[in-house]
Scaffold this motif. Structure first.
Motif, PDB file in Angstrom:
ATOM      1  N   PHE A   1       0.861  -1.435   0.145  1.00  0.00           N
ATOM      2  CA  PHE A   1       0.051   0.056  -0.087  1.00  0.00           C
ATOM      3  C   PHE A   1       0.839   1.302   0.039  1.00  0.00           C
ATOM      4  O   PHE A   1       0.242   2.270  -0.613  1.00  0.00           O
ATOM      5  N   TRP A   2       2.009   1.184   0.815  1.00  0.00           N
ATOM      6  CA  TRP A   2       2.601   2.616   1.126  1.00  0.00           C
ATOM      7  C   TRP A   2       3.280   3.061  -0.284  1.00  0.00           C
ATOM      8  O   TRP A   2       3.081   4.490  -0.315  1.00  0.00           O
ATOM      9  N   GLN A   3       3.775   2.460  -1.157  1.00  0.00           N
ATOM     10  CA  GLN A   3       4.147   2.879  -2.394  1.00  0.00           C
ATOM     11  C   GLN A   3       2.990   3.732  -3.308  1.00  0.00           C
ATOM     12  O   GLN A   3       3.402   4.757  -3.847  1.00  0.00           O
ATOM     13  N   HIS A   4       1.717   3.265  -3.144  1.00  0.00           N
ATOM     14  CA  HIS A   4       0.679   3.763  -3.843  1.00  0.00           C
ATOM     15  C   HIS A   4       0.416   4.921  -2.951  1.00  0.00           C
ATOM     16  O   HIS A   4      -0.162   6.213  -3.804  1.00  0.00           O
ATOM     17  N   CYS A   5       0.359   5.067  -1.709  1.00  0.00           N
ATOM     18  CA  CYS A   5      -0.264   6.301  -0.926  1.00  0.00           C
ATOM     19  C   CYS A   5       1.162   7.375  -1.419  1.00  0.00           C
ATOM     20  O   CYS A   5       0.788   8.587  -1.035  1.00  0.00           O
TER      21      CYS A   5
END
Length: 258
Positions: free
Chosen positions: A188-192
């Motif tokens: 998730f983190w990279q897309h956030c």
């Protein structure tokens, strides 16, 4: 906030209460699912708690979750990933989150990503923008970067091995070579980070609907673009590319190489 977004944030509060209490717990129970991915007692406890709240307050809505199943069909469906980044969670790495999306007739309309160990929560609703709260502070509106050339772009992916089995590692490495910098923040983190404008592109060769449903509305409301690796703007296409929009077509052109 809309009632649906307000409720989704309440669901995230309930999830955070469980995940915080179980993160780095010495008695954490870890099992292996048939696909060899790990699942902890925290994963199932979060999904069960969220499902119970949904059954109580939205009994007419369907639910699809990573641990307890369900499908995304017509009508209103809540899509849940109780802990995205379970491998990080069980190893004590703080990059994990609960993902909650409301999908209405196939389109994500509300998305919440709550990462309490990072002190971050992101959320979005159609037509209402994308938002970030740091350490429980005031909400900040977020937007994607303005980078327009791949050789100025910051790129992220998840486990590099997934590109061998489900897509071409060569195609991903061609995108790496075209970009200024690359990392593997993963999940998730990279897309956030794309939605925040901190990085410009994030690509994954294999995803499930619950991995990315809330991220579609988050990235799009931040002004970015979301698609599978065929360029279709869907969260259930089995792969994902998020970007600031300016770089999307150029990245797709490289990722679709054999």
């Amino acid at each position: 906030m809309s009632p649906d977004l307000t409720f989704a944030l309440r669901l995230a509060d309930a999830a955070d209460a469980i995940t915080r209490s179980r993160f780095q717990a010495l008695d954490l129970v870890v099992e292996r699912k048939p696909d060899r991915t790990p699942v902890t007692d925290a994963d199932t406890a979060v999904e069960d708690a969220v499902r119970a709240l949904l059954a109580e307050e939205h009994p007419g809505d369907a639910v699809a979750g990573e641990e307890r199943g369900g499908t995304v069909g017509a009508g209103r469906v809540w899509v849940l990933d109780p802990i995205d980044g379970t491998k990080n969670f069980l190893r004590g790495v703080p990059a994990w989150a609960t993902l909650i999306a409301l999908v209405d007739n196939g389109s994500p309309v509300v998305g919440v990503v709550s990462a309490p160990a990072l002190g971050r929560r992101w959320w979005a609703a159609r037509g209402a923008g994308a938002w970030l709260s740091r350490d429980g502070g005031a909400a900040e509106r977020i937007s994607v970067s303005g980078v327009r050339a791949l050789d100025d772009a910051y790129l992220s992916t998840t486990h590099l091995g997934s590109w061998v089995e489900y897509h071409s590692r060569t195609s991903y490495l061609s995108l790496v070579d075209a970009c200024w910098e690359n990392r593997a923040f993963g999940d998730f983190w990279q897309h956030c980070l794309v939605a925040e404008g901190a990085i410009d592109l994030a690509a994954e060769a294999i995803v499930n609907p619950w991995d990315v449903a809330p991220l579609q509305v988050l990235v799009e409301e931040a002004g970015g673009r979301f698609s599978d690796l065929r360029g279709e703007p869907r969260f259930d296409g089995g792969s994902v590319l998020t970007s600031n929009g300016h770089l999307h077509d150029a990245a797709l052109g490289l990722l679709q190489l054999d």
